[in-house]
Design an enzyme around this catalytic site. Structure first.
Site, PDB file in Angstrom:
ATOM      1  N   SER A  75       1.048   6.514   2.647  1.00 11.86           N
ATOM      2  CA  SER A  75       1.762   7.475   3.491  1.00 11.86           C
ATOM      3  C   SER A  75       3.073   7.919   2.852  1.00 11.86           C
ATOM      4  O   SER A  75       3.706   7.170   2.114  1.00 11.86           O
ATOM      5  CB  SER A  75       2.097   6.852   4.846  1.00 11.86           C
ATOM      6  OG  SER A  75       0.938   6.526   5.545  1.00 11.86           O
ATOM      7  N   GLN A  83       0.848  -1.206   0.000  1.00 15.37           N
ATOM      8  CA  GLN A  83       0.000   0.000   0.000  1.00 15.37           C
ATOM      9  C   GLN A  83       0.877   1.247   0.000  1.00 15.37           C
ATOM     10  O   GLN A  83       1.565   1.506   0.992  1.00 15.37           O
ATOM     11  CB  GLN A  83      -0.886  -0.050   1.258  1.00 15.37           C
ATOM     12  CG  GLN A  83      -1.847   1.091   1.424  1.00 15.37           C
ATOM     13  CD  GLN A  83      -2.614   0.960   2.746  1.00 15.37           C
ATOM     14  OE1 GLN A  83      -2.234   0.166   3.611  1.00 15.37           O
ATOM     15  NE2 GLN A  83      -3.672   1.715   2.904  1.00 15.37           N
ATOM     16  N   SER A  86       4.443  -1.823   4.090  1.00 23.23           N
ATOM     17  CA  SER A  86       4.627  -3.178   4.617  1.00 23.23           C
ATOM     18  C   SER A  86       4.628  -4.191   3.493  1.00 23.23           C
ATOM     19  O   SER A  86       3.821  -4.082   2.559  1.00 23.23           O
ATOM     20  CB  SER A  86       3.498  -3.525   5.589  1.00 23.23           C
ATOM     21  OG  SER A  86       3.574  -2.696   6.716  1.00 23.23           O
ATOM     22  N   GLU A 134      -9.733  -1.126   5.634  1.00 20.32           N
ATOM     23  CA  GLU A 134      -8.532  -1.377   6.447  1.00 20.32           C
ATOM     24  C   GLU A 134      -8.875  -1.286   7.933  1.00 20.32           C
ATOM     25  O   GLU A 134      -8.289  -1.972   8.761  1.00 20.32           O
ATOM     26  CB  GLU A 134      -7.441  -0.364   6.087  1.00 20.32           C
ATOM     27  CG  GLU A 134      -6.109  -0.657   6.777  1.00 20.32           C
ATOM     28  CD  GLU A 134      -4.984   0.265   6.325  1.00 20.32           C
ATOM     29  OE1 GLU A 134      -5.263   1.273   5.662  1.00 20.32           O
ATOM     30  OE2 GLU A 134      -3.829  -0.040   6.648  1.00 20.32           O
ATOM     31  N   GLU A 161      -5.585   9.457  17.156  1.00 21.70           N
ATOM     32  CA  GLU A 161      -6.028  10.861  17.135  1.00 21.70           C
ATOM     33  C   GLU A 161      -6.829  11.148  15.857  1.00 21.70           C
ATOM     34  O   GLU A 161      -7.843  11.845  15.888  1.00 21.70           O
ATOM     35  CB  GLU A 161      -4.806  11.793  17.235  1.00 21.70           C
ATOM     36  CG  GLU A 161      -4.138  11.779  18.616  1.00 21.70           C
ATOM     37  CD  GLU A 161      -3.494  10.445  19.005  1.00 21.70           C
ATOM     38  OE1 GLU A 161      -2.976   9.745  18.106  1.00 21.70           O
ATOM     39  OE2 GLU A 161      -3.522  10.100  20.196  1.00 21.70           O
TER      40      GLU A 161
END
Lengths: 396, 367
Positions: free
Chosen positions: A132, A129, A164, A247, A381
Site C-alpha cells: 500500500s 509487506q 506492519s 493473506e 468493499e
C-alpha cells in the site's frame, strides 16, 4: 468427510500437546502472560517462533527440502488447534511465513527459495509487506513507488504505508512500478528488499489502539540487486494476487480463529463471574443469545477454513474465493468485539492499568484493534467487489 | 480428518440435481398448483434412483450409506423444494435402522423400495420446541392421545413417527399406523404451499414404542439437520437465481449487476451461503459420528446459521428482483415460503442458539 482424527493424526496431536506443555512457562495463560510492553512483546514473540522452529514445529505443511515437515494442512490445522488449547503466543513473522514463503513457492526461482525459505522458518529473518501507498490503497494497482534498472541493480524511490512490523523486519516484499507507460496492472514488479539497505527510513504510525505496529516506509535511491526480482519484470500484479490470496486465505484465518475463540471463551468465563445487579451476566437471556451467535459464527469460521484446507490438499490454488474467508471472518470478529463490550456492565470500560478492570482490559483493547479487520488486507468493499466480479461473475 | 466429500458423493449429488431439474422444475408449482398431485411421479423417480434406500442397510435392500452421504442430496432436495414427505421417509429409515427392533426389518425393506411412506408428527400447538414440554402422551393402557401440527403428507402416510411422553412423563418416539383407529388427519392452511401439511389428532391410538428420550431427541436433531441442509440448498438456489437476474436486468443503460450497491449485496449473500453449507455439513457429520452432546451442539450451530442465512438471502433475493420478485409469476415466493417453513418448524435461531451456548459452557466446564 470425517472430523475425527485418524490414529496417526491423534498421535501427532498428542505429540504437539506434550511439546507445548513442556515449552510454555509454568502457569502460562493463568498467572503468566505475554509482556505488556509492545516492544518487549514483539521480541517475546520472535523468541517463541524460534522455539517453535527448534522444536520442529515451523512449516509443518512445507516441503522438507526447505526445512519443513512435509506434512499436510490437516496437521497444520491440528497444530493450530493445540496452540489454541494451550493459549500459546502468536508468532510475529506471519508475513514471512504466510506471504513471502507462499509467494516464492509459486513464483520464485529455486535460488530464491533456497536462500529465503529456511531463514523464514527459523525465524532468523522477519518480513514486512510494502504494497500500500498513501495514494494506492484500495486502488493498489495505481502504486507509484518506482524501481528503475541501473547496471546489476534496480533503484527504488517512493513511499509505502501500513508496513506492519517494519521495525523488526530484515526483509520486505515490495510492489514497485517498473514501466511508467504500460496500463497500471501491467507495469508493476515484485521485489525482495533488504531492509538494511541505505536509503530506507521507517516512521512509526500510532494506531487508534495506541499501539505502534505499523509504519510509513520511505525508499530513497535504494539499490535492489536484479536477482531480487521475483518472476518476470512487469508481472508483479499477478504475483501480488497470489500473495493477497494467501493473506486472505484459510491458513491465515484459522490462526486468527484460534485467537478469537480464546477471547470468546474468556468472555463466557467472565460472564459467569460478573454480576449485573440481581443476576450474573450469563443469566440474562438476551446476553445468552448474543454469546451464542458469536459461538456459532466463530465455530463456522473454523469449518470454512477446514473446507478450504481440503480443497488445497486436493491441489486447488487459493484464488478470489479467499475473499469469502476474509470478508466473513473480519465482520464476525468485529461483531464479537462489539458484543463483548456490551455484556459485562460498566467495568468493561476500565483499561488494563485500572484495579477494577475485567480480564486485564482485554475487551476494550480488542474492540479498538478489531476496527482494523475490515480495512486491512483489502477493505470489505474491495473484497465484495472481488467476490462479485471474480467469483460470481458480475459485470465490471 | 477430511473436510470434503468424495467424488462418488459429488457424482450422486449431480445425478439427483439433474433429475430434479428435469423432472421437478419450480414451474410445476406455479402452473399446476396442487403439490399433492405433483408428488406422485416424483416419488417413483426418486425410488428408481434408490434414494429411499440410501440409509437402509444393504442386507435390507438399501445402499447402506449414512448421513454424510445424504448431506449433499438433502441440499438438492431443499433447493428443488422436494416435498417433506420424501425427507421424512428417508429420515425414518435411519431412525428405524438405529432404534427399532428386528421385527421392523420388513419395514426397512419397504422403505428402501419406496413402498412405505412415513411422516414425522413432532410439533404441537403451545408446545414450542422442547420435546419434554409436548403434551401428546401415552395413557396407562399404552395408547397415544394428543394433537400434532404440520405433519407433511399425513393423509397418504402409512406410518406416523410421533414424539410423545410416556405415562411417566418421559419423552420418546412411537410408531402409529396412520390409517389406524383414532387417527384423524386434517389438511392445514399453511404459508408453505409447495407441500401439504396436516393436523393429526390421536385419540387412544395404538402406538408401538420405537425408543426412549434418545430416539426422540435424535429424531428432532435429524429433522433439524435435514432442514439446515435444505435451507443451504434454498439459499444457494436463490443466490444463483439472483446473480443470473442482475446480470440480465438492465437499467440506466447497464446490467444492474454492474452497480456496486447490487454487487456488494450479492457478495454478502455468497459469504452467507458458503458458511451455512459449512454448518450443515458439520451437522450431518455429527449426526453420523458424534456423541450426544457434540451432536446437539453441532446440529444447533448448523441450524442457527442456516436460519439466519436463509432469512438474509431470501429477503435480498426478492429485493434485488425488484417488482418482478413480488409477482407470483416470478415464483421466488415458493422457495421463500418453504425456507421460512424449514426455518421456523425445526427450531428457531433463538432455540438453537440456547442449545449451542449450553453445549459450549459444558465443554468449557469440562476443560
Amino acid at each position: 468427510m470425517d472430523f475425527n482424527d485418524s490414529k496417526e493424526e491423534q498421535a501427532f496431536r498428542d505429540e504437539v500437546r506434550a511439546w507445548l506443555a513442556s515449552a510454555l512457562p509454568q502457569g502460562w495463560g493463568k498467572t503468566v502472560f505475554e509482556p505488556e510492553d509492545e516492544d518487549e512483546r514483539a521480541h517475546f514473540r520472535i523468541d517463541w517462533e524460534r522455539k517453535l522452529f527448534e522444536g520442529g514445529w515451523s512449516g509443518i505443511s512445507w516441503p522438507t527440502k526447505y526445512g519443513g515437515r512435509g506434512a499436510t494442512l490437516v496437521e497444520q490445522g491440528i497444530f493450530a488447534e493445540e496452540c489454541a488449547r494451550a493459549q500459546a503466543p502468536e508468532g510475529i513473522n506471519v508475513i514471512g511465513r504466510n506471504l513471502t514463503a507462499t509467494t516464492l513457492i509459486h513464483h520464485g526461482n529455486e535460488a530464491q527459495r533456497e536462500r529465503y525459505l529456511p531463514k523464514i522458518l527459523a525465524a532468523q529473518e522477519m518480513w514486512c509487506q510494502g504494497f500500500s501507498e498513501p495514494n494506492a490503497g484500495s486502488d493498489l494497482a495505481s502504486a507509484r513507488c518506482r524501481a528503475e534498472p541501473d547496471g546489476d541493480d534496480f533503484i527504488v524511490n517512493g513511499q509505502k504505508i501500513w508496513t506492519s512490523f517494519a521495525q523488526y523486519s530484515q526483509w520486505c516484499i515490495l510492489l514497485a512500478r517498473t514501466d511508467q507507460h504500460a496500463p497500471k496492472h501491467k507495469g508493476l514488479s515484485f521485489f525482495l528488499v533488504d531492509m538494511k539497505s541505505p536509503g530506507i527510513t521507517i516512521r512509526p504510525l500510532t494506531q487508534i489502539s495506541g499501539e505502534k505496529e505499523f509504519n510509513e516506509t520511505f525508499f530513497e535511491d535504494v539499490r535492489v540487486p536484479k536477482e531480487n526480482l521475483v518472476g518476470e519484470l512487469n508481472d508483479g500484479w499477478r504475483i501480488a494476487m497470489t500473495t493477497l490470496a494467501y493473506e486472505r486465505g484459510a491458513e491465515d484465518a484459522l490462526a486468527r480463529q484460534i485467537r478469537f475463540k480464546q477471547e470468546l471463551d474468556l468472555l463466557i468465563e467472565k460472564a459467569q463471574e460478573v454480576e449485573l445487579g440481581a443476576r450474573r451476566a450469563i443469566d440474562d437471556p438476551a446476553i445468552r443469545q448474543r454469546l451464542a451467535q458469536s459461538i456459532v459464527d466463530l465455530e463456522l469460521m473454523r469449518m470454512n477454513c477446514l473446507r478450504e484446507f481440503s480443497k488445497a490438499i486436493k491441489g486447488e490454488t487459493p484464488g478470489p474465493e479467499s475473499s469469502l474467508m476474509k470478508l466473513y471472518w473480519s465482520h464476525v470478529a468485529q461483531d464479537m468485539a462489539d458484543m463483548a463490550m456490551e455484556v459485562l456492565g460498566p467495568e468493561t470500560l476500565l483499561m488494563q492499568e485500572d484495579p477494577d478492570t475485567i480480564a486485564r482490559g482485554r475487551f476494550p483493547m480488542a474492540f479498538m484493534q478489531s476496527r482494523a479487520f475490515t480495512i486491512y488486507s483489502g477493505t470489505s468493499e474491495i473484497q465484495r467487489n472481488i467476490i462479485a466480479e471474480r467469483v460470481l461473475g458480475l459485470p465490471k | 480428518m477430511n473436510f470434503d466429500f468424495n467424488d462418488e458423493q459429488y457424482m450422486f449429488r449431480d445425478t439427483v440435481r439433474d433429475t430434479l431439474a428435469a423432472q421437478f422444475p419450480i414451474d410445476l408449482f406455479r402452473d399446476s398448483g396442487e403439490p399433492v398431485a405433483l408428488e406422485g411421479p416424483l416419488w417413483a423417480q426418486l425410488a428408481e434412483l434408490g434414494l429411499f434406500g440410501l440409509m437402509v442397510p444393504e442386507d435390507q435392500g438399501g445402499l447402506g450409506l449414512g448421513m454424510v452421504d445424504f448431506a449433499l442430496i438433502a441440499e438438492e432436495f431443499g433447493a428443488a423444494l422436494v416435498p417433506l414427505t420424501v425427507t421424512d421417509t428417508i429420515a425414518a429409515s435411519l431412525i428405524l435402522a438405529k432404534y427399532a427392533a428386528a421385527a421392523r426389518a420388513e419395514n426397512l425393506e419397504k422403505l428402501a423400495s419406496g413402498e412405505l411412506r412415513v411422516a414425522f408428527a413432532a410439533y404441537e400447538k403451545n408446545g414450542g420446541y422442547d420435546p419434554s414440554q409436548f403434551s401428546t402422551s401415552l395413557g396407562a393402557d399404552g395408547s397415544l392421545s394428543g394433537r400434532k401440527l404440520l405433519v407433511a403428507g399425513a393423509d397418504r402416510a402409512d406410518m406416523l413417527l410421533v414424539v410423545a411422553n410416556d405415562a411417566a412423563g418421559e419423552p420418546g418416539l412411537y410408531a402409529v399406523d396412520a390409517k389406524g383407529a383414532g387417527v384423524v388427519a386434517t389438511r392445514e392452511a399453511t404459508l408453505d404451499i409447495t407441500g401439504d401439511y396436516h393436523a393429526v389428532s390421536f385419540a387412544n391410538a395404538a402406538a408401538e414404542r420405537i425408543g426412549g428420550p434418545d430416539a426422540g431427541e435424535f429424531s428432532l436433531d435429524l429433522l433439524a439437520t435435514i432442514a439446515a441442509l435444505g435451507l443451504a440448498g434454498i439459499g444457494g438456489r436463490m443466490l444463483d437465481t439472483t446473480v443470473a437476474y442482475v446480470k440480465e436486468r438492465s437499467q440506466f443503460g447497464q446490467p444492474i449487476g454492474a452497480f456496486q450497491a447490487i454487487k456488494h449485496r450479492c457478495a454478502d449473500m455468497a459469504v452467507d451461503v458458503n458458511t451455512a453449507r459449512s454448518g450443515g455439513y458439520f451437522a450431518a457429520w455429527a449426526m453420523a459420528s458424534a456423541d450426544r452432546a457434540e451432536r446437539q451442539w453441532a446440529v444447533s450451530m448448523g441450524k442457527a446459521k442456516a436460519n439466519r442465512m436463509a432469512v438474509h438471502v431470501m429477503r435480498e433475493s426478492l429485493q434485488l428482483h425488484g417488482g418482478m420478485g413480488y409477482t407470483w409469476e416470478m415464483a421466488l415466493h415458493f422457495p421463500y415460503r418453504r425456507g421460512r417453513h424449514l426455518e421456523i418448524l425445526y427450531g428457531t435461531t433463538e432455540y438453537h442458539n440456547e442449545r449451542v451456548l449450553q453445549g459450549t459452557m459444558a465443554q468449557l466446564a469440562a476443560g
